[in-house]
Design a protein around this motif. Sequence first.
Motif: not given
Length: 216
Positions: A71-83
Motif C-alpha cells: 500500500i505504501f509502495f503504490a501510494y508513495m513510491v509509484l508517484p516518484q516513478l511517474g505513476i
Amino acid sequence: MDFIGAYSGDNLSFIMEGFWTTVWISVVAIILSFVLGLVLGVLRYTRIPGVYHAVAVVVDTIRNLPLLLLIFFAYMVLPQLGIKLGIYWSAILALTVFEGAMISEIVRGGLTSINKGQIEAARSSGLSYMQALLHITLPQALRRMSPPMVSQFISLLKDTSLAVIISLPELMHNVQIVNGQKFAYAIPTMLLAAVLYFTVNYVLSITARRLEAKHI
C-alpha cells in the motif's frame, strides 16, 4: 458511552459513506484480483519454460511481503516513478496485486487437483492443450476453488482497513474521525463497524460453506 450522540444522523451518514467506500474498493479489487490470480495460476500450472519460473518468483515474492508495504509502495513510491494513481486506485492496486498472488495459488492448486487423464482424453479427441485446459479442466477446477476463493475475498474485504494508513476514507478511517469528536463515541462506533464487517463477511462465509457442501 454515548450511543445517542455517536449515532446522530451526521455521524451515521459519515460512517456509512466510509462503509460504502470499503464495499466499492473491495468489489473492484475482488474482480481485478480474480482475473490476475486466474492468469497467474494458469501460467504456473502450464509450466511454460521460462514463464513458469518468472511467475513463480513474482508470486512467491508478493506473498511474502506485508500488504501494508505494498500500500505504501503504490501510494508513495509509484508517484516518484511517474505513476500517479490517487488514493483510491493506489489502495485497489495494492489489494489486487497482493490478493491476486494469493488467488493464483488457489487456482494452481485447483487445477492440479483435476485428473490429468481428462486432458489426455480431450487431446485424443482432437482438442488442443489450451482448449482442453479452458473447456475441460478449468471449469471443474473453478467449482472446487469456490470455497477457498470466497474465503480469500473475505480476507480482502477486511484488509481494506489497512488503507487507513494512507487516509483512504473507508470505514475505519471515518470511524476514527467520529471517535475523535468525543471519547464516549469510541465503543458505539466500533460496535457499528464490527456489525457492518460481520454482516458482509458472514454472508460471504455462508456462501463459501454452501459451495463447499455442494461439491463434497
